[in-house]
Design an enzyme around this catalytic site. Structure first.
Site, PDB file in Angstrom:
ATOM      1  N   LYS A  80       0.865  -1.196   0.000  1.00 35.29           N
ATOM      2  CA  LYS A  80       0.000   0.000   0.000  1.00 35.29           C
ATOM      3  C   LYS A  80       0.892   1.234   0.000  1.00 35.29           C
ATOM      4  O   LYS A  80       1.767   1.379   0.844  1.00 35.29           O
ATOM      5  CB  LYS A  80      -0.904   0.009   1.227  1.00 35.29           C
ATOM      6  CG  LYS A  80      -1.779   1.266   1.307  1.00 35.29           C
ATOM      7  CD  LYS A  80      -2.842   1.130   2.381  1.00 35.29           C
ATOM      8  CE  LYS A  80      -2.436   1.633   3.739  1.00 35.29           C
ATOM      9  NZ  LYS A  80      -2.302   3.099   3.832  1.00 35.29           N
TER      10      LYS A  80
ATOM     11  N   ASP B 194      -3.468   4.344  -1.958  1.00 33.30           N
ATOM     12  CA  ASP B 194      -4.420   4.801  -0.931  1.00 33.30           C
ATOM     13  C   ASP B 194      -4.406   6.335  -0.869  1.00 33.30           C
ATOM     14  O   ASP B 194      -3.739   6.918  -0.020  1.00 33.30           O
ATOM     15  CB  ASP B 194      -3.975   4.164   0.400  1.00 33.30           C
ATOM     16  CG  ASP B 194      -4.797   4.608   1.601  1.00 33.30           C
ATOM     17  OD1 ASP B 194      -5.914   5.125   1.410  1.00 33.30           O
ATOM     18  OD2 ASP B 194      -4.313   4.428   2.734  1.00 33.30           O
TER      19      ASP B 194
ATOM     20  N   LYS C  35      -7.499   8.176  -1.213  1.00 32.11           N
ATOM     21  CA  LYS C  35      -8.809   8.592  -0.664  1.00 32.11           C
ATOM     22  C   LYS C  35      -9.378   9.833  -1.334  1.00 32.11           C
ATOM     23  O   LYS C  35      -9.590  10.872  -0.685  1.00 32.11           O
ATOM     24  CB  LYS C  35      -8.696   8.838   0.849  1.00 32.11           C
ATOM     25  CG  LYS C  35      -8.227   7.650   1.662  1.00 32.11           C
ATOM     26  CD  LYS C  35      -8.301   7.914   3.157  1.00 32.11           C
ATOM     27  CE  LYS C  35      -7.859   6.756   4.008  1.00 32.11           C
ATOM     28  NZ  LYS C  35      -6.420   6.471   3.986  1.00 32.11           N
TER      29      LYS C  35
ATOM     30  N   HIS D 227     -11.849  12.585  -2.892  1.00 36.53           N
ATOM     31  CA  HIS D 227     -13.148  13.141  -2.493  1.00 36.53           C
ATOM     32  C   HIS D 227     -13.249  14.532  -3.116  1.00 36.53           C
ATOM     33  O   HIS D 227     -12.635  15.475  -2.626  1.00 36.53           O
ATOM     34  CB  HIS D 227     -13.229  13.225  -0.959  1.00 36.53           C
ATOM     35  CG  HIS D 227     -14.577  13.620  -0.437  1.00 36.53           C
ATOM     36  ND1 HIS D 227     -14.881  13.619   0.909  1.00 36.53           N
ATOM     37  CD2 HIS D 227     -15.707  14.018  -1.074  1.00 36.53           C
ATOM     38  CE1 HIS D 227     -16.130  13.997   1.082  1.00 36.53           C
ATOM     39  NE2 HIS D 227     -16.654  14.254  -0.108  1.00 36.53           N
ATOM     40  N   ASP D 228     -14.019  14.650  -4.213  1.00 37.22           N
ATOM     41  CA  ASP D 228     -14.169  15.950  -4.889  1.00 37.22           C
ATOM     42  C   ASP D 228     -15.425  15.862  -5.759  1.00 37.22           C
ATOM     43  O   ASP D 228     -16.175  14.882  -5.649  1.00 37.22           O
ATOM     44  CB  ASP D 228     -12.895  16.240  -5.720  1.00 37.22           C
ATOM     45  CG  ASP D 228     -12.646  17.736  -5.904  1.00 37.22           C
ATOM     46  OD1 ASP D 228     -13.632  18.473  -6.151  1.00 37.22           O
ATOM     47  OD2 ASP D 228     -11.484  18.166  -5.800  1.00 37.22           O
TER      48      ASP D 228
ATOM     49  N   PRO E 125     -17.777  14.985  -8.907  1.00 39.86           N
ATOM     50  CA  PRO E 125     -17.653  13.775  -9.735  1.00 39.86           C
ATOM     51  C   PRO E 125     -16.724  13.939 -10.945  1.00 39.86           C
ATOM     52  O   PRO E 125     -15.895  13.069 -11.220  1.00 39.86           O
ATOM     53  CB  PRO E 125     -19.102  13.510 -10.169  1.00 39.86           C
ATOM     54  CG  PRO E 125     -19.924  14.038  -9.036  1.00 39.86           C
ATOM     55  CD  PRO E 125     -19.191  15.268  -8.554  1.00 39.86           C
TER      56      PRO E 125
ATOM     57  N   THR F 158     -11.722   5.648  10.960  1.00 37.81           N
ATOM     58  CA  THR F 158     -11.750   5.138  12.349  1.00 37.81           C
ATOM     59  C   THR F 158     -11.357   6.229  13.351  1.00 37.81           C
ATOM     60  O   THR F 158     -11.572   6.084  14.542  1.00 37.81           O
ATOM     61  CB  THR F 158     -10.828   3.905  12.521  1.00 37.81           C
ATOM     62  OG1 THR F 158      -9.612   4.159  11.828  1.00 37.81           O
ATOM     63  CG2 THR F 158     -11.460   2.666  11.973  1.00 37.81           C
TER      64      THR F 158
ATOM     65  N   GLN G 178      -3.418   2.132  17.462  1.00 41.55           N
ATOM     66  CA  GLN G 178      -4.668   1.529  17.001  1.00 41.55           C
ATOM     67  C   GLN G 178      -5.507   1.173  18.232  1.00 41.55           C
ATOM     68  O   GLN G 178      -4.967   0.749  19.249  1.00 41.55           O
ATOM     69  CB  GLN G 178      -4.403   0.269  16.174  1.00 41.55           C
ATOM     70  CG  GLN G 178      -3.688   0.528  14.854  1.00 41.55           C
ATOM     71  CD  GLN G 178      -4.602   1.059  13.761  1.00 41.55           C
ATOM     72  OE1 GLN G 178      -5.731   1.498  14.031  1.00 41.55           O
ATOM     73  NE2 GLN G 178      -4.113   1.072  12.534  1.00 41.55           N
TER      74      GLN G 178
ATOM     75  N   GLY H  40       0.859  -2.494   8.728  1.00 40.72           N
ATOM     76  CA  GLY H  40       1.983  -1.571   8.645  1.00 40.72           C
ATOM     77  C   GLY H  40       3.065  -1.918   9.631  1.00 40.72           C
ATOM     78  O   GLY H  40       3.884  -2.823   9.418  1.00 40.72           O
ATOM     79  N   ARG H  41       3.057  -1.215  10.771  1.00 39.86           N
ATOM     80  CA  ARG H  41       4.163  -1.316  11.731  1.00 39.86           C
ATOM     81  C   ARG H  41       4.489  -2.719  12.244  1.00 39.86           C
ATOM     82  O   ARG H  41       5.660  -3.013  12.484  1.00 39.86           O
ATOM     83  CB  ARG H  41       3.934  -0.328  12.878  1.00 39.86           C
ATOM     84  CG  ARG H  41       4.151   1.107  12.407  1.00 39.86           C
ATOM     85  CD  ARG H  41       3.471   2.110  13.271  1.00 39.86           C
ATOM     86  NE  ARG H  41       2.012   1.982  13.210  1.00 39.86           N
ATOM     87  CZ  ARG H  41       1.168   2.731  13.900  1.00 39.86           C
ATOM     88  NH1 ARG H  41       1.635   3.644  14.715  1.00 39.86           N
ATOM     89  NH2 ARG H  41      -0.134   2.556  13.763  1.00 39.86           N
TER      90      ARG H  41
HETATM   91  O1  C5P Z   1       1.017   0.548  11.164  1.00 36.72           O
HETATM   92  P1  C5P Z   1      -0.408   0.093  11.073  1.00 36.72           P
HETATM   93  O2  C5P Z   1      -0.548  -1.409  10.933  1.00 36.72           O
HETATM   94  O3  C5P Z   1      -1.282   0.678  12.155  1.00 36.72           O
HETATM   95  O4  C5P Z   1      -0.880   0.709   9.674  1.00 36.72           O
HETATM   96  C1  C5P Z   1      -2.198   0.605   9.219  1.00 36.72           C
HETATM   97  C2  C5P Z   1      -2.334   1.308   7.895  1.00 36.72           C
HETATM   98  O5  C5P Z   1      -3.718   1.345   7.559  1.00 36.72           O
HETATM   99  C3  C5P Z   1      -1.870   2.768   7.889  1.00 36.72           C
HETATM  100  O6  C5P Z   1      -1.372   3.056   6.570  1.00 36.72           O
HETATM  101  C4  C5P Z   1      -3.131   3.548   8.172  1.00 36.72           C
HETATM  102  O7  C5P Z   1      -3.097   4.838   7.625  1.00 36.72           O
HETATM  103  C5  C5P Z   1      -4.179   2.686   7.458  1.00 36.72           C
HETATM  104  N1  C5P Z   1      -5.542   2.831   7.963  1.00 36.72           N
HETATM  105  C6  C5P Z   1      -5.897   2.580   9.285  1.00 36.72           C
HETATM  106  N2  C5P Z   1      -7.199   2.720   9.691  1.00 36.72           N
HETATM  107  C7  C5P Z   1      -8.125   3.111   8.817  1.00 36.72           C
HETATM  108  C8  C5P Z   1      -7.805   3.367   7.491  1.00 36.72           C
HETATM  109  C9  C5P Z   1      -6.472   3.209   7.097  1.00 36.72           C
HETATM  110  O8  C5P Z   1      -5.045   2.219  10.097  1.00 36.72           O
HETATM  111  N3  C5P Z   1      -9.380   3.197   9.207  1.00 36.72           N
END
Ligand code: C5P
Length: 232
Positions: free
Chosen positions: A32, A59, A61, A63-64, A66, A119, A190, A210-211
């Site tokens: 991603k 990714d 996202k 939004h504008d 159409p 979220t 998170q 991600g991390r």
């Molecule tokens: O490092 P981590 O596993 O938390 O990364 C999650 C990825 O998913 C990040 O790129 C974050 O921006 C994305 N993301 C998220 N929650 C969302 C939408 C996207 O964590 N609701």
């Protein structure tokens, strides 16, 4: 369509992302690319990572209005990405226009996924800042239905919502779920997390990690652990 692990490459430079990807000798994980890397390096970073043989979820996202989204999606589609996204809040017309823009002359197109409510938005902010008074779960499912009705392929959602999204929008409607952590790992910032194995059980189609991978001492081993728990 198989289940897959998508690595969130949240790096701020090409050098950092290549140093990371170079660790995966012989393997080409689905990655991603988000706003930070795209705005730092421009479209070339997408072309270069694609040329290395990776599948790409871009990714950004959108939004504008159409028309603007349609034309921008046509540009992203030419980058040959495999998946991209937009905000369902842009309305059904915007999502339909996005699909039109994304469809290539040969009829193929990347998967198009909608963000429902971020979220980071909770009930209180939604009510006070956005003047949306309905319960947030209902809003998320309504936006997911709008995306399905517009012809999109799925939504980004919490793994906790994946089952309900499938119930509402059908089993084939994709759920792409971040917020994944190993049972013995750090949850960081998170709030509501699931392990890859739990995400599989609840029916996520793709997990975005991600991390737990990028910050691991051995990222390749962490990726393989995700694949073993989620895909096998
Ligand atoms: O490092 P981590 O596993 O938390 O990364 C999650 C990825 O998913 C990040 O790129 C974050 O921006 C994305 N993301 C998220 N929650 C969302 C939408 C996207 O964590 N609701």
């Amino acid at each position: 369509m198989g289940k897959d692990v998508i690595i969130a490459c949240d790096f701020s430079s090409a050098a950092d992302v290549y140093a990371f990807l170079d660790k995966f000798t012989g393997k080409k994980p689905f990655v991603k690319i988000g706003m930070e890397l795209f705005y730092a390096e421009g479209p070339q970073i997408v072309k270069d990572i694609k040329a290395r043989g990776h599948k790409i979820f871009l990714d950004l996202k959108l939004h504008d209005i159409p028309n603007t989204v349609k034309k921008s999606m046509a540009v992203l589609s030419r980058l040959d990405v495999d998946m991209t996204n937009l905000h369902a809040a842009g309305t059904i017309s915007m999502m339909e226009a996005a699909l039109e823009g994304l469809t290539r002359p040969d009829g193929t197109r990347p998967l198009l996924i909608a963000v429902t409510q971020l979220t980071s938005t909770d009930q209180e902010r939604m009510e006070n800042d956005l003047l949306i008074k309905e319960p947030i779960d209902k809003v998320v499912m309504h936006y997911a239905s709008n995306a399905a009705n517009a012809g999109l392929d799925g939504v980004v959602c919490s793994p906790l919502e994946a089952g309900k999204v499938h119930e509402t929008c059908g089993e084939k409607f994709l759920t792409v779920t971040p917020g994944v952590r190993f049972a013995d790992g750090d949850i960081g910032d998170q709030k509501r997390v699931m392990t890859p194995a739990e995400a599989k059980k609840i029916g996520s189609d793709y997990i975005v990690v991600g991390r737990p991978i990028t910050a691991a001492e051995d990222p390749v081993a962490a990726y393989e652990r995700c694949v073993a728990e989620f895909c096998d």
